[in-house]
Design a protein around this motif. Sequence first.
Motif, PDB file in Angstrom:
ATOM      1  N   GLN A  30       0.811  -1.223   0.000  1.00  0.00           N
ATOM      2  CA  GLN A  30       0.000   0.000   0.000  1.00  0.00           C
ATOM      3  C   GLN A  30       0.843   1.271   0.000  1.00  0.00           C
ATOM      4  O   GLN A  30       0.349   2.350  -0.341  1.00  0.00           O
ATOM      5  N   PHE A  31       2.115   1.149   0.352  1.00  0.00           N
ATOM      6  CA  PHE A  31       2.996   2.317   0.405  1.00  0.00           C
ATOM      7  C   PHE A  31       3.967   2.367  -0.772  1.00  0.00           C
ATOM      8  O   PHE A  31       4.993   3.051  -0.720  1.00  0.00           O
ATOM      9  N   ILE A  32       3.643   1.635  -1.844  1.00  0.00           N
ATOM     10  CA  ILE A  32       4.524   1.532  -3.005  1.00  0.00           C
ATOM     11  C   ILE A  32       3.778   1.987  -4.260  1.00  0.00           C
ATOM     12  O   ILE A  32       2.585   1.713  -4.431  1.00  0.00           O
ATOM     13  N   ASP A  33       4.493   2.664  -5.145  1.00  0.00           N
ATOM     14  CA  ASP A  33       3.949   3.070  -6.446  1.00  0.00           C
ATOM     15  C   ASP A  33       4.254   1.962  -7.447  1.00  0.00           C
ATOM     16  O   ASP A  33       5.264   1.997  -8.146  1.00  0.00           O
ATOM     17  N   PHE A  34       3.394   0.973  -7.518  1.00  0.00           N
ATOM     18  CA  PHE A  34       3.645  -0.179  -8.381  1.00  0.00           C
ATOM     19  C   PHE A  34       3.446   0.134  -9.858  1.00  0.00           C
ATOM     20  O   PHE A  34       4.030  -0.514 -10.714  1.00  0.00           O
ATOM     21  N   LEU A  35       2.597   1.101 -10.169  1.00  0.00           N
ATOM     22  CA  LEU A  35       2.246   1.364 -11.566  1.00  0.00           C
ATOM     23  C   LEU A  35       3.025   2.524 -12.174  1.00  0.00           C
ATOM     24  O   LEU A  35       2.794   2.889 -13.322  1.00  0.00           O
ATOM     25  N   GLY A  36       3.935   3.113 -11.396  1.00  0.00           N
ATOM     26  CA  GLY A  36       4.755   4.190 -11.934  1.00  0.00           C
ATOM     27  C   GLY A  36       3.985   5.449 -12.254  1.00  0.00           C
ATOM     28  O   GLY A  36       4.352   6.198 -13.170  1.00  0.00           O
ATOM     29  N   CYS A  37       2.923   5.748 -11.489  1.00  0.00           N
ATOM     30  CA  CYS A  37       2.099   6.928 -11.748  1.00  0.00           C
ATOM     31  C   CYS A  37       2.495   8.113 -10.874  1.00  0.00           C
ATOM     32  O   CYS A  37       1.905   9.185 -10.974  1.00  0.00           O
ATOM     33  N   GLY A  38       3.471   7.915  -9.993  1.00  0.00           N
ATOM     34  CA  GLY A  38       3.905   8.998  -9.124  1.00  0.00           C
ATOM     35  C   GLY A  38       3.191   9.054  -7.783  1.00  0.00           C
ATOM     36  O   GLY A  38       3.518   9.903  -6.953  1.00  0.00           O
ATOM     37  N   ARG A  39       2.234   8.160  -7.554  1.00  0.00           N
ATOM     38  CA  ARG A  39       1.502   8.101  -6.287  1.00  0.00           C
ATOM     39  C   ARG A  39       1.425   6.639  -5.847  1.00  0.00           C
ATOM     40  O   ARG A  39       1.147   5.738  -6.644  1.00  0.00           O
ATOM     41  N   THR A  40       1.641   6.394  -4.563  1.00  0.00           N
ATOM     42  CA  THR A  40       1.527   5.040  -4.040  1.00  0.00           C
ATOM     43  C   THR A  40       0.061   4.631  -4.002  1.00  0.00           C
ATOM     44  O   THR A  40      -0.842   5.456  -4.192  1.00  0.00           O
ATOM     45  N   LEU A  41      -0.189   3.360  -3.725  1.00  0.00           N
ATOM     46  CA  LEU A  41      -1.570   2.876  -3.700  1.00  0.00           C
ATOM     47  C   LEU A  41      -2.397   3.576  -2.635  1.00  0.00           C
ATOM     48  O   LEU A  41      -3.555   3.942  -2.874  1.00  0.00           O
ATOM     49  N   ILE A  42      -1.834   3.788  -1.443  1.00  0.00           N
ATOM     50  CA  ILE A  42      -2.607   4.464  -0.398  1.00  0.00           C
ATOM     51  C   ILE A  42      -2.812   5.936  -0.740  1.00  0.00           C
ATOM     52  O   ILE A  42      -3.870   6.513  -0.439  1.00  0.00           O
ATOM     53  N   GLN A  43      -1.856   6.557  -1.407  1.00  0.00           N
ATOM     54  CA  GLN A  43      -2.035   7.942  -1.827  1.00  0.00           C
ATOM     55  C   GLN A  43      -3.136   8.052  -2.876  1.00  0.00           C
ATOM     56  O   GLN A  43      -3.954   8.973  -2.837  1.00  0.00           O
ATOM     57  N   GLN A  44      -3.182   7.103  -3.809  1.00  0.00           N
ATOM     58  CA  GLN A  44      -4.245   7.107  -4.803  1.00  0.00           C
ATOM     59  C   GLN A  44      -5.613   6.919  -4.141  1.00  0.00           C
ATOM     60  O   GLN A  44      -6.602   7.553  -4.535  1.00  0.00           O
ATOM     61  N   THR A  45      -5.668   6.049  -3.136  1.00  0.00           N
ATOM     62  CA  THR A  45      -6.927   5.823  -2.432  1.00  0.00           C
ATOM     63  C   THR A  45      -7.381   7.080  -1.699  1.00  0.00           C
ATOM     64  O   THR A  45      -8.552   7.475  -1.770  1.00  0.00           O
ATOM     65  N   PHE A  46      -6.450   7.725  -1.014  1.00  0.00           N
ATOM     66  CA  PHE A  46      -6.774   8.965  -0.316  1.00  0.00           C
ATOM     67  C   PHE A  46      -7.245  10.030  -1.308  1.00  0.00           C
ATOM     68  O   PHE A  46      -8.266  10.699  -1.082  1.00  0.00           O
ATOM     69  N   ASP A  47      -6.530  10.199  -2.403  1.00  0.00           N
ATOM     70  CA  ASP A  47      -6.910  11.191  -3.417  1.00  0.00           C
ATOM     71  C   ASP A  47      -8.318  10.930  -3.945  1.00  0.00           C
ATOM     72  O   ASP A  47      -9.105  11.865  -4.158  1.00  0.00           O
ATOM     73  N   ARG A  48      -8.618   9.674  -4.154  1.00  0.00           N
ATOM     74  CA  ARG A  48      -9.911   9.277  -4.732  1.00  0.00           C
ATOM     75  C   ARG A  48     -11.065   9.728  -3.849  1.00  0.00           C
ATOM     76  O   ARG A  48     -12.074  10.260  -4.336  1.00  0.00           O
ATOM     77  N   PHE A  49     -10.923   9.535  -2.531  1.00  0.00           N
ATOM     78  CA  PHE A  49     -12.016   9.889  -1.627  1.00  0.00           C
ATOM     79  C   PHE A  49     -11.986  11.360  -1.237  1.00  0.00           C
ATOM     80  O   PHE A  49     -13.030  11.938  -0.930  1.00  0.00           O
ATOM     81  N   ALA A  50     -10.812  11.963  -1.256  1.00  0.00           N
ATOM     82  CA  ALA A  50     -10.709  13.385  -0.896  1.00  0.00           C
ATOM     83  C   ALA A  50     -11.416  14.275  -1.916  1.00  0.00           C
ATOM     84  O   ALA A  50     -11.656  15.455  -1.640  1.00  0.00           O
ATOM     85  N   ARG A  51     -11.791  13.719  -3.057  1.00  0.00           N
ATOM     86  CA  ARG A  51     -12.569  14.467  -4.049  1.00  0.00           C
ATOM     87  C   ARG A  51     -13.934  14.860  -3.487  1.00  0.00           C
ATOM     88  O   ARG A  51     -14.493  15.896  -3.860  1.00  0.00           O
ATOM     89  N   PHE A  52     -14.489  14.009  -2.596  1.00  0.00           N
ATOM     90  CA  PHE A  52     -15.837  14.286  -2.108  1.00  0.00           C
ATOM     91  C   PHE A  52     -16.017  14.045  -0.612  1.00  0.00           C
ATOM     92  O   PHE A  52     -17.116  14.202  -0.086  1.00  0.00           O
ATOM     93  N   VAL A  53     -14.943  13.665   0.097  1.00  0.00           N
ATOM     94  CA  VAL A  53     -14.978  13.504   1.547  1.00  0.00           C
ATOM     95  C   VAL A  53     -13.914  14.419   2.148  1.00  0.00           C
ATOM     96  O   VAL A  53     -12.751  14.352   1.743  1.00  0.00           O
ATOM     97  N   PRO A  54     -14.260  15.285   3.110  1.00  0.00           N
ATOM     98  CA  PRO A  54     -13.248  16.154   3.721  1.00  0.00           C
ATOM     99  C   PRO A  54     -12.117  15.336   4.346  1.00  0.00           C
ATOM    100  O   PRO A  54     -12.352  14.235   4.859  1.00  0.00           O
ATOM    101  N   ALA A  55     -10.914  15.874   4.314  1.00  0.00           N
ATOM    102  CA  ALA A  55      -9.756  15.147   4.839  1.00  0.00           C
ATOM    103  C   ALA A  55      -9.930  14.758   6.294  1.00  0.00           C
ATOM    104  O   ALA A  55      -9.470  13.696   6.726  1.00  0.00           O
TER     105      ALA A  55
END
Length: 359
Positions: A30-55
């Motif tokens: 969860q703390f690794i960027d496996f797909l080379g997108c510049g964000r780790t898996l947990i960062q992508q998950t946080f970003d996804r929900f932060a679109r509509f859920v307050p931090a």
Amino acid sequence: MKAPECFCIILAGGAGRRLWPGSRKQQPKQFIDFLGCGRTLIQQTFDRFARFVPADHILVSTYKDYVPLVKEQLPALPVGNILSEGSQQSTALAAAWATWHVARLAPGANLIVTPADQIIHDEARFEEEVKKGLQYVDGHSEFLVMGIKPTFPDTGYGYIQMGCRVAGGMYRVKSFSEKPETDYAEAFVESGEFLWNTGLFLWNERTMWQTLHERFHAIEVPDRSQGRGAQFTEEEEAVFINENFPAELPRSIDLCVLERCTNVVVQTCTFGWCDIGNWTDLYQAGRKDADSNVVTGEGQAMLSGCRKNIVRLPAGKTAVINGLENYVVVQDGDVLLICPNDPALMRRLVTEARVQLGE
């Protein structure tokens, strides 16, 4: 009347053993960027929900050794929103703890519980369908699981059989099968009655407490409105949860809800989904070259006559590979794994290797 608050719980305490050696106990997947997108898996998950859920309405449940990684990778997350587990045991307990924590902050709140290691392809559609699910659980004393129509008979996923229709795109859960054998998975896909279990669960906090009382009535469940809970330190809260919550909860939230509860509906979703559970999943999600190879990591792979492989190398490492097909080639630190891309075989070999290495 004020609308109920919504919270997101990110489950990020696992060791990611099925992605060994790319995922190690000191830094799991969860703390690794496996797909080379510049964000780790947990960062992508946080970003996804932060679109509509307050931090400040996003919580992360994780193993105590991973707290520094969470703080480093999610600086926008309030430190008090990290629930630190003393051991890596149960996603069911983690979800119940997070619900108890939220209930003290916002009685009547709705929650969505998500793994930290998923890929979502259509973020806008995802937001739309999550909001639809939250609206449903706000008005029904039921658990809701988000399902995806299977595209092939993957034996690494759970399968949910749809029963009678209860609302638009929502059905009563008729049965659940966790990681079935190939013959069963093929029959499930062919029938058209089954959906993949995404591991995304939604409920109102009161539904969780009612279920705990009914299903585990012999166990003392702490009162969610206990005033003294507000004075707990992080350490005291963790001790309180471990001492008071049902010890008989199944290890996973999937089994707890889908196998032990009857008040469960599944929502058919179309946002495009992939769970990064093992190397086969990562291959499916990865960007493929002309020969259907997936190359990740910062190293270099020189492939000739190779097809359908996944190769991951660290910075400064180069591999020259010829004539390989459907293999996993992964190096991390002092470990090099070369194995056919067969989840069952890899699970056995990785278990044996980790035991010998003392990991």
